[in-house]
Design an enzyme around this catalytic site. Structure first.
Site, PDB file in Angstrom:
ATOM      1  N   HIS A 143       0.923   2.942  -2.720  1.00  0.00           N
ATOM      2  CA  HIS A 143       1.425   3.850  -1.684  1.00  0.00           C
ATOM      3  C   HIS A 143       1.270   5.303  -2.117  1.00  0.00           C
ATOM      4  CE1 HIS A 143       4.410   0.482  -0.284  1.00  0.00           C
ATOM      5  NE2 HIS A 143       3.149   0.174  -0.087  1.00  0.00           N
ATOM      6  N   SER A 203      -1.802  -1.078   2.387  1.00  0.00           N
ATOM      7  CA  SER A 203      -0.709  -0.103   2.406  1.00  0.00           C
ATOM      8  C   SER A 203      -1.118   1.244   1.823  1.00  0.00           C
ATOM      9  CB  SER A 203       0.512  -0.658   1.673  1.00  0.00           C
ATOM     10  OG  SER A 203       0.200  -0.940   0.333  1.00  0.00           O
TER      11      SER A 203
END
Length: 195
Positions: free
Chosen positions: A100, A48
């Site tokens: 992230h 991610s």
């Protein structure tokens, strides 16, 4: 995976697999480093951070090459909505939003470094009369963004890696940052669910 298919393929077709591969790998590394600094009790794995790096690179590419796009506002709005939704999902438990954020920031800066496009005059220089010279491949603001991004990227990696190798906890330096990865509610407790 849908993000990788739609954004990764588009960027790779336009800029080549080497540039996008570098962005993907360094963004994933940056996300892992930031996650390691702030989430100390759990191990987070996944792609991610690298995927957010591609989103960040796409945003910086849009900013750097703003003049060549026709639907600028629509492209910017769509990209910002996608980023905001994904970051909002990251405040749920069991989602590593630090990966992230780290991946996004690294990808954003790397996009300014690796994804600028030559301005139109440079591309069309062979069609211009001989007495008309095009001095520079890129515009001045592209060079400035490149330099500032390179300095910030090197400084960010240096500080983060020094902190990581010293065993420092990022939460000791930023007391509110834990809310970036989990916001406690009546349904869950973030202390128990670090990821």
């Amino acid at each position: 995976m849908l993000c990788l298919v739609f954004i990764g393929i588009r960027l790779e077709q336009q800029f080549g697999f080497v540039h996008i591969g570098i962005i993907y790998l360094l963004s994933g590394f940056a996300g892992s480093v930031l996650s390691s600094l702030f989430i100390r009790n759990s191990i987070s794995v996944g792609a991610s951070g690298a995927l957010f790096g591609l989103l960040g690179a796409m945003l910086s590419e849009l900013i750097t090459n703003w003049t060549i796009y026709t639907n600028k506002a629509a492209a910017l709005f769509t990209l910002l909505v996608i980023i905001a939704i994904n970051l909002a999902i990251g405040i749920l438990p069991h989602v590593d939003n630090f990966a992230h954020i780290g991946g996004f920031l690294a990808g954003f800066l790397l996009g300014f470094i690796l994804l600028p496009r030559p301005h139109y005059g440079w591309l069309e220089r062979r069609n211009l009369p001989a007495d008309v010279g095009v001095k520079s491949k890129y515009k001045a603001y592209q060079y400035l963004l490149w330099l500032v991004s390179l300095i910030l990227l090197i400084a960010g990696f240096t500080v983060a890696l020094v902190m990581l190798f010293r065993g420092e906890n990022g939460n000791d330096h930023c007391h509110w940052c834990h809310y970036l990865s989990c916001v406690p509610t009546s349904r869950w407790n973030c202390e128990e669910n670090q990821l």
